[in-house]
Design an enzyme around this catalytic site. Structure first.
Site, PDB file in Angstrom:
ATOM      1  N   GLN A   1      80.884  -2.689  39.089  1.00  0.00           N
ATOM      2  CA  GLN A   1      79.483  -2.832  39.466  1.00  0.00           C
ATOM      3  C   GLN A   1      79.284  -3.195  40.933  1.00  0.00           C
ATOM      4  OE1 GLN A   1      78.673  -5.405  35.749  1.00  0.00           O
ATOM      5  NE2 GLN A   1      76.764  -4.281  36.017  1.00  0.00           N
TER       6      GLN A   1
ATOM      7  N   ASN B   1      85.433  -8.832  28.595  1.00  0.00           N
ATOM      8  CA  ASN B   1      84.000  -9.037  28.639  1.00  0.00           C
ATOM      9  C   ASN B   1      83.335  -8.194  27.552  1.00  0.00           C
ATOM     10  OD1 ASN B   1      81.439  -9.906  30.066  1.00  0.00           O
ATOM     11  ND2 ASN B   1      81.172  -7.681  30.020  1.00  0.00           N
ATOM     12  N   GLU B   2      82.616  -8.846  26.658  1.00  0.00           N
ATOM     13  CA  GLU B   2      81.740  -8.173  25.702  1.00  0.00           C
ATOM     14  C   GLU B   2      82.375  -6.976  24.982  1.00  0.00           C
ATOM     15  OE1 GLU B   2      78.052  -7.220  27.661  1.00  0.00           O
ATOM     16  OE2 GLU B   2      77.542  -9.317  27.896  1.00  0.00           O
TER      17      GLU B   2
ATOM     18  N   TYR C   1      71.149 -12.969  26.900  1.00  0.00           N
ATOM     19  CA  TYR C   1      70.032 -12.619  27.779  1.00  0.00           C
ATOM     20  C   TYR C   1      68.655 -12.805  27.142  1.00  0.00           C
ATOM     21  CZ  TYR C   1      73.349 -10.628  31.076  1.00  0.00           C
ATOM     22  OH  TYR C   1      74.367 -10.486  31.984  1.00  0.00           O
TER      23      TYR C   1
ATOM     24  N   ARG D   1      82.684 -15.959  38.983  1.00  0.00           N
ATOM     25  CA  ARG D   1      83.327 -15.118  37.966  1.00  0.00           C
ATOM     26  C   ARG D   1      83.284 -13.665  38.438  1.00  0.00           C
ATOM     27  NH1 ARG D   1      80.885 -12.457  32.750  1.00  0.00           N
ATOM     28  NH2 ARG D   1      82.799 -11.574  31.926  1.00  0.00           N
TER      29      ARG D   1
ATOM     30  N   TRP E   1      74.077 -14.244  35.892  1.00  0.00           N
ATOM     31  CA  TRP E   1      74.237 -12.816  36.147  1.00  0.00           C
ATOM     32  C   TRP E   1      73.016 -12.334  36.907  1.00  0.00           C
ATOM     33  CZ3 TRP E   1      78.331  -9.712  35.823  1.00  0.00           C
ATOM     34  CH2 TRP E   1      78.113  -8.364  36.132  1.00  0.00           C
TER      35      TRP E   1
ATOM     36  N   GLU F   1      74.035  -1.090  37.615  1.00  0.00           N
ATOM     37  CA  GLU F   1      73.701  -1.545  36.261  1.00  0.00           C
ATOM     38  C   GLU F   1      74.035  -0.449  35.241  1.00  0.00           C
ATOM     39  OE1 GLU F   1      73.381  -4.221  34.790  1.00  0.00           O
ATOM     40  OE2 GLU F   1      72.218  -3.809  33.001  1.00  0.00           O
ATOM     41  N   TRP F   2      75.288  -0.010  35.250  1.00  0.00           N
ATOM     42  CA  TRP F   2      75.822   0.915  34.259  1.00  0.00           C
ATOM     43  C   TRP F   2      74.901   2.126  34.070  1.00  0.00           C
ATOM     44  CZ3 TRP F   2      80.593  -0.541  34.288  1.00  0.00           C
ATOM     45  CH2 TRP F   2      80.916  -1.891  34.372  1.00  0.00           C
TER      46      TRP F   2
ATOM     47  N   HIS G   1      86.543  -5.698  32.342  1.00  0.00           N
ATOM     48  CA  HIS G   1      85.083  -5.574  32.224  1.00  0.00           C
ATOM     49  C   HIS G   1      84.763  -4.076  32.170  1.00  0.00           C
ATOM     50  CE1 HIS G   1      81.121  -7.859  33.037  1.00  0.00           C
ATOM     51  NE2 HIS G   1      80.766  -6.615  32.784  1.00  0.00           N
TER      52      HIS G   1
ATOM     53  N   ASN H   1      77.885 -14.819  26.606  1.00  0.00           N
ATOM     54  CA  ASN H   1      76.886 -14.074  27.378  1.00  0.00           C
ATOM     55  C   ASN H   1      75.644 -13.912  26.529  1.00  0.00           C
ATOM     56  OD1 ASN H   1      78.876 -13.727  29.276  1.00  0.00           O
ATOM     57  ND2 ASN H   1      78.926 -11.495  29.151  1.00  0.00           N
TER      58      ASN H   1
ATOM     59  N   GLU I   1      77.581 -15.404  31.339  1.00  0.00           N
ATOM     60  CA  GLU I   1      76.494 -14.557  31.866  1.00  0.00           C
ATOM     61  C   GLU I   1      75.180 -14.961  31.245  1.00  0.00           C
ATOM     62  OE1 GLU I   1      76.820 -10.268  31.489  1.00  0.00           O
ATOM     63  OE2 GLU I   1      78.896 -10.349  32.172  1.00  0.00           O
TER      64      GLU I   1
HETATM   65  C1  PNW Z   1      76.048  -7.268  30.249  1.00  0.00           C
HETATM   66  N1  PNW Z   1      72.480  -4.324  25.640  1.00  0.00           N
HETATM   67  O1  PNW Z   1      75.900  -6.049  29.600  1.00  0.00           O
HETATM   68  C2  PNW Z   1      77.260  -7.022  31.119  1.00  0.00           C
HETATM   69  O2  PNW Z   1      78.340  -7.881  30.902  1.00  0.00           O
HETATM   70  C3  PNW Z   1      76.956  -6.840  32.568  1.00  0.00           C
HETATM   71  O3  PNW Z   1      77.968  -6.076  33.174  1.00  0.00           O
HETATM   72  C4  PNW Z   1      75.583  -6.233  32.716  1.00  0.00           C
HETATM   73  O4  PNW Z   1      75.284  -5.861  34.035  1.00  0.00           O
HETATM   74  C5  PNW Z   1      74.586  -7.264  32.191  1.00  0.00           C
HETATM   75  O5  PNW Z   1      74.855  -7.604  30.855  1.00  0.00           O
HETATM   76  C6  PNW Z   1      73.135  -6.829  32.280  1.00  0.00           C
HETATM   77  O6  PNW Z   1      72.903  -5.706  31.499  1.00  0.00           O
HETATM   78  C7  PNW Z   1      75.000  -5.716  28.627  1.00  0.00           C
HETATM   79  O7  PNW Z   1      72.097  -3.122  25.672  1.00  0.00           O
HETATM   80  C8  PNW Z   1      74.513  -4.409  28.657  1.00  0.00           C
HETATM   81  O8  PNW Z   1      72.116  -5.109  24.698  1.00  0.00           O
HETATM   82  C9  PNW Z   1      73.689  -3.972  27.667  1.00  0.00           C
HETATM   83  C10 PNW Z   1      73.341  -4.810  26.638  1.00  0.00           C
HETATM   84  C11 PNW Z   1      73.819  -6.112  26.598  1.00  0.00           C
HETATM   85  C12 PNW Z   1      74.645  -6.558  27.598  1.00  0.00           C
END
Ligand code: PNW
Length: 479
Positions: A20, A169-170, A312, A77, A431, A438-439, A123, A310, A381
């Protein structure tokens, strides 16, 4: 009355990930990863972009360290690009000394600056060479050996100075987004409009299992050969968001909330802490969920020195009253952003899946703490995007009051979980340090506390939230 707080030695800072932020994808002998390949497929990334330059941290890492110092961060991190260190990736493939040196220097400079490095080994950016050679994450025997060798190279090179290791990671994202819905590399899915390969009913469960085994194998090596002399800790980072029933009166929705947490978190957490998959998953998935051999279980059970968390946001959950479809990965339920009364769980952000719900943070960390016997937790995160941030002027972007409020609310909730709910949380990484790739959403979605000017040589400008985090901790950390 006691005030919610954090202890003096609370470790706080910021997080990023190699693909990223680094760019320099062909520099000094780096090999391709599955994300380089995935970005080249038209239509996979919203703005048609890739990590080719990103934040240019491969060259501009001194600016990142300067920024961390300026913000008062205690920890940073970041993750390792495996194919930068071992370009093809395998256990008999050569190490790329120049690529390895990048991380040695980064760690040296962080330590000199008084910033604790926290290293994520994986990651998501698997070397393309391993995907091509034997199917990458789908091949347990081959993959585990290659991952362990990679981990060993990193323990050797950095372990004297790195005291915090995160194996993965995740894994939920690698498994589900990568092998069920095909939204992330390598893009496997049963949906033949999206991918010529993939089996959403089986591959995600195989991949999740293989990641757990590889994690366990790397932890065993660390504990047996490095931990004593290097004195660090090692664990895995799991993602998951809190759930509330769509209809609070419905017993089915309430049960589905718990099931959703199990499918997202306990899929990985239960084998590590309890040596088995959750009953709800076995019941729905049957033999599509791999069985634990004694050997694999022994590697995985008890393999966390700490729990990396992690999170959000949160979701409303509505039970589905019919048998689960073979491609279901949620626990046979609907994930909603509004409840039965049409009430939104939180305000809109730029990420369709993310609406802030700070009280859910406190509830979720307590749920994790209770289920796993009060483990040491590091929040690795937490953060937010801002609705239409990318369409704003630079001045407006720098005044990110929405993100400031997100951090205020979430850190307050976390301090309450620690002080009042007995949760053993020792650190927090926001984060992200930088706006970055952002992927699948490309650069349109900004998660940074720092604005990165992608048109202006990736110059970094701290937003209001970058400075706010230190001030919030200043108020919450005991004097
Ligand atoms: C995390 N969802 O990813 C990642 O660890 C980071 O690399 C990323 O940039 C960050 O969250 C923000 O998106 C996620 O779709 C991506 O639920 C998608 C999801 C959850 C976490």
């Amino acid at each position: 009355m006691t005030k919610a707080s954090f202890p003096k030695d609370f470790l706080w800072g910021f997080a990023t990930a190699s693909y990223q932020i680094e760019g320099g994808i062909k520099d000094d002998g780096r090999g391709p990863s599955i994300w380089d390949t995935f970005c080249d497929i038209p239509g996979k990334i919203a703005d048609g972009s890739s990590g080719v330059t990103a934040c240019d941290s491969y060259h501009q890492y001194p600016a990142d360290i300067e920024l961390l110092k300026q913000l008062g961060a205690k920890a940073y991190r970041f993750s390792i690009s495996w194919s930068r260190v071992i370009p093809v990736g395998g256990r008999d493939d050569p190490v790329n000394e120049k690529g390895l040196q990048y991380y040695v220097t980064l760690v040296d400079e962080l330590v000199k600056a008084g910033i604790e490095p926290m290293v994520t080994l994986f990651h998501w950016d698997l070397p393309q060479g391993l995907h091509d050679r034997y199917g990458g994450l789908l091949n347990k025997e081959e993959y585990t050996k290659d991952y362990v060798r990679f981990a060993r190279v990193m323990f050797e090179a950095l372990g004297e100075k790195v005291k915090f290791w995160i194996t993965y990671n995740e894994p939920w994202c690698s498994s589900v987004l990568g092998y069920s819905i095909g939204q992330f590399a390598p893009g496997h899915t049963s949906d033949r409009k999206k991918s010529p390969v993939g089996d959403s009913s089986r591959e995600p469960w195989t991949v999740g299992h293989n990641i757990l085994v590889a994690h366990g194998a790397a932890v065993k090596v660390y504990r047996e050969e490095y931990k004593q002399k290097q004195g660090g800790v090692i664990g895995i980072t799991l993602n998951g968001d809190w759930t509330e029933p769509w209809d609070p009166e419905s017993k089915e929705d309430i049960e589905a909330c718990e099931r959703k947490l199990e499918f997202a978190i306990s899929w990985f957490g239960d084998p590590i802490y309890h040596g088995k998959y959750p009953d709800s998953m076995r019941k729905q998935l049957g033999d599509r969920l791999p069985e634990w051999t004694e050997e694999d279980r022994a590697l995985v059970q008890g393999s966390n020195d700490f729990y990396g968390m992690n999170t959000y946001c949160a979701n409303y959950i509505k039970n589905i009253p019919h048998p689960a479809k073979p491609e279901d990965f949620t626990g046979n339920l609907e994930l909603l952003l509004e409840n039965k009364d049409g009430k939104s769980i939180g305000e809109l952000t730029q990420s369709p899946w993310l609406r802030p719900y700070p009280q859910g943070f406190r509830k979720l960390i307590k749920w994790i703490s209770d289920r796993y016997g009060k483990p040491i937790i590091y929040v690795t995160e937490n953060g937010t995007s801002v609705l239409a941030e990318n369409d704003k002027t630079k001045e407006e972007i720098l005044n990110d009051d929405f993100r400031v409020k997100y951090f205020e609310d979430h850190l307050q909730a976390l301090a309450e979980a620690r002080t009042f709910d007995g949760v053993d949380v020792r650190g927090y990484m926001a984060w992200s340090l930088l706006d970055n790739f952002e992927w699948a959403e490309g650069y349109e979605t900004r998660f940074g506390v720092t604005y990165v000017d992608y048109e202006g040589g990736q110059k970094r400008y701290p937003k209001k939230s970058a400075k706010a985090i230190g001030q919030i901790f200043d108020k919450l950390i005991e004097k």
